[in-house]
Design a protein around this motif. Structure first.
Motif, PDB file in Angstrom:
ATOM      1  N   ALA A   1      -0.939  40.354  14.455  1.00 55.82           N
ATOM      2  CA  ALA A   1      -0.957  38.893  14.284  1.00 55.82           C
ATOM      3  C   ALA A   1       0.436  38.375  13.951  1.00 55.82           C
ATOM      4  O   ALA A   1       1.332  38.479  14.767  1.00 55.82           O
ATOM      5  CB  ALA A   1      -2.006  38.479  13.260  1.00 55.82           C
ATOM      6  N   ASP A   2       0.627  37.878  12.747  1.00 50.00           N
ATOM      7  CA  ASP A   2       1.907  37.280  12.370  1.00 50.00           C
ATOM      8  C   ASP A   2       2.693  38.144  11.395  1.00 50.00           C
ATOM      9  O   ASP A   2       3.451  37.649  10.584  1.00 50.00           O
ATOM     10  CB  ASP A   2       1.686  35.885  11.798  1.00 50.00           C
ATOM     11  CG  ASP A   2       0.787  35.897  10.568  1.00 50.00           C
ATOM     12  OD1 ASP A   2       0.183  36.944  10.275  1.00 50.00           O
ATOM     13  OD2 ASP A   2       0.696  34.867   9.896  1.00 50.00           O
ATOM     14  N   GLU A   3       2.505  39.480  11.488  1.00 52.35           N
ATOM     15  CA  GLU A   3       3.245  40.377  10.611  1.00 52.35           C
ATOM     16  C   GLU A   3       3.627  41.664  11.325  1.00 52.35           C
ATOM     17  O   GLU A   3       3.055  42.015  12.354  1.00 52.35           O
ATOM     18  CB  GLU A   3       2.452  40.700   9.347  1.00 52.35           C
ATOM     19  CG  GLU A   3       1.244  41.575   9.583  1.00 52.35           C
ATOM     20  CD  GLU A   3       0.471  41.864   8.309  1.00 52.35           C
ATOM     21  OE1 GLU A   3       0.533  41.081   7.349  1.00 52.35           O
ATOM     22  OE2 GLU A   3      -0.204  42.893   8.281  1.00 52.35           O
ATOM     23  N   VAL A   4       4.603  42.338  10.763  1.00 56.89           N
ATOM     24  CA  VAL A   4       5.009  43.665  11.210  1.00 56.89           C
ATOM     25  C   VAL A   4       4.618  44.629  10.106  1.00 56.89           C
ATOM     26  O   VAL A   4       4.871  44.376   8.923  1.00 56.89           O
ATOM     27  CB  VAL A   4       6.530  43.725  11.460  1.00 56.89           C
ATOM     28  CG1 VAL A   4       6.971  45.142  11.744  1.00 56.89           C
ATOM     29  CG2 VAL A   4       6.921  42.802  12.592  1.00 56.89           C
ATOM     30  N   ARG A   5       4.003  45.714  10.486  1.00 60.57           N
ATOM     31  CA  ARG A   5       3.556  46.714   9.518  1.00 60.57           C
ATOM     32  C   ARG A   5       4.341  47.998   9.736  1.00 60.57           C
ATOM     33  O   ARG A   5       4.439  48.495  10.857  1.00 60.57           O
ATOM     34  CB  ARG A   5       2.064  46.965   9.715  1.00 60.57           C
ATOM     35  CG  ARG A   5       1.476  48.099   8.928  1.00 60.57           C
ATOM     36  CD  ARG A   5       1.120  47.667   7.551  1.00 60.57           C
ATOM     37  NE  ARG A   5       0.532  48.790   6.849  1.00 60.57           N
ATOM     38  CZ  ARG A   5      -0.377  48.681   5.928  1.00 60.57           C
ATOM     39  NH1 ARG A   5      -0.806  47.497   5.586  1.00 60.57           N
ATOM     40  NH2 ARG A   5      -0.848  49.729   5.327  1.00 60.57           N
ATOM     41  N   LEU A   6       4.924  48.530   8.665  1.00 60.94           N
ATOM     42  CA  LEU A   6       5.655  49.793   8.688  1.00 60.94           C
ATOM     43  C   LEU A   6       5.000  50.748   7.701  1.00 60.94           C
ATOM     44  O   LEU A   6       4.786  50.389   6.546  1.00 60.94           O
ATOM     45  CB  LEU A   6       7.114  49.578   8.254  1.00 60.94           C
ATOM     46  CG  LEU A   6       7.992  48.792   9.181  1.00 60.94           C
ATOM     47  CD1 LEU A   6       9.161  48.184   8.417  1.00 60.94           C
ATOM     48  CD2 LEU A   6       8.507  49.701  10.269  1.00 60.94           C
ATOM     49  N   ASP A   7       4.675  51.942   8.163  1.00 59.44           N
ATOM     50  CA  ASP A   7       4.135  52.979   7.288  1.00 59.44           C
ATOM     51  C   ASP A   7       5.079  54.164   7.321  1.00 59.44           C
ATOM     52  O   ASP A   7       5.460  54.632   8.401  1.00 59.44           O
ATOM     53  CB  ASP A   7       2.752  53.432   7.750  1.00 59.44           C
ATOM     54  CG  ASP A   7       1.694  52.359   7.592  1.00 59.44           C
ATOM     55  OD1 ASP A   7       1.836  51.512   6.699  1.00 59.44           O
ATOM     56  OD2 ASP A   7       0.719  52.377   8.372  1.00 59.44           O
ATOM     57  N   PHE A   8       5.475  54.622   6.155  1.00 57.75           N
ATOM     58  CA  PHE A   8       6.319  55.797   6.007  1.00 57.75           C
ATOM     59  C   PHE A   8       5.507  56.847   5.254  1.00 57.75           C
ATOM     60  O   PHE A   8       5.074  56.591   4.127  1.00 57.75           O
ATOM     61  CB  PHE A   8       7.581  55.469   5.205  1.00 57.75           C
ATOM     62  CG  PHE A   8       8.410  54.379   5.823  1.00 57.75           C
ATOM     63  CD1 PHE A   8       9.367  54.677   6.776  1.00 57.75           C
ATOM     64  CD2 PHE A   8       8.223  53.058   5.451  1.00 57.75           C
ATOM     65  CE1 PHE A   8      10.134  53.669   7.339  1.00 57.75           C
ATOM     66  CE2 PHE A   8       8.980  52.042   6.014  1.00 57.75           C
ATOM     67  CZ  PHE A   8       9.938  52.351   6.966  1.00 57.75           C
ATOM     68  N   ILE A   9       5.289  57.994   5.861  1.00 62.19           N
ATOM     69  CA  ILE A   9       4.460  59.040   5.263  1.00 62.19           C
ATOM     70  C   ILE A   9       5.272  60.328   5.231  1.00 62.19           C
ATOM     71  O   ILE A   9       5.854  60.726   6.239  1.00 62.19           O
ATOM     72  CB  ILE A   9       3.170  59.240   6.084  1.00 62.19           C
ATOM     73  CG1 ILE A   9       2.412  57.916   6.204  1.00 62.19           C
ATOM     74  CG2 ILE A   9       2.301  60.330   5.459  1.00 62.19           C
ATOM     75  CD1 ILE A   9       1.407  57.878   7.313  1.00 62.19           C
ATOM     76  N   ASN A  10       5.316  60.965   4.052  1.00 63.03           N
ATOM     77  CA  ASN A  10       6.038  62.235   3.961  1.00 63.03           C
ATOM     78  C   ASN A  10       5.285  63.223   3.080  1.00 63.03           C
ATOM     79  O   ASN A  10       4.456  62.837   2.270  1.00 63.03           O
ATOM     80  CB  ASN A  10       7.475  62.020   3.461  1.00 63.03           C
ATOM     81  CG  ASN A  10       7.548  61.716   1.989  1.00 63.03           C
ATOM     82  OD1 ASN A  10       7.232  62.563   1.161  1.00 63.03           O
ATOM     83  ND2 ASN A  10       7.952  60.507   1.632  1.00 63.03           N
TER      84      ASN A  10
END
Length: 76
Positions: A17-26
């Motif tokens: 929609a009107d957002e950017v989602r960033l997921d960082f997994i370690n």
């Protein structure tokens, strides 16, 4: 990888929609507690909040996940 001594790191990027989602997994070590008692990287949290976004940190099953949502300024 440098700070957590992670062997594996995954980065996911999605436009929703009107957002950017960033997921960082370690799979590295957990973030140490900061002076305010939290485990969120303070400078990262400050930058995300200044941009009008949200940030969440979770730890479980041997992995750490930081999820960041940033507004794009556009409506769907």
């Amino acid at each position: 990888a440098r700070h957590a001594s992670a062997k594996n790191v995954a980065i996911r990027l999605a436009g929703i929609a009107d957002e950017v989602r960033l997921d960082f997994i370690n799979d590295g070590t957990a973030y140490p507690k900061s002076s305010d008692g939290g485990r969120m990287p303070r400078s990262l949290r400050e930058r995300v909040l200044a941009a009008g976004g949200t940030i969440e940190l979770s730890r479980g099953m041997g992995v750490t996940k930081i999820a960041i949502s940033l507004p794009t300024g556009r409506s769907a």
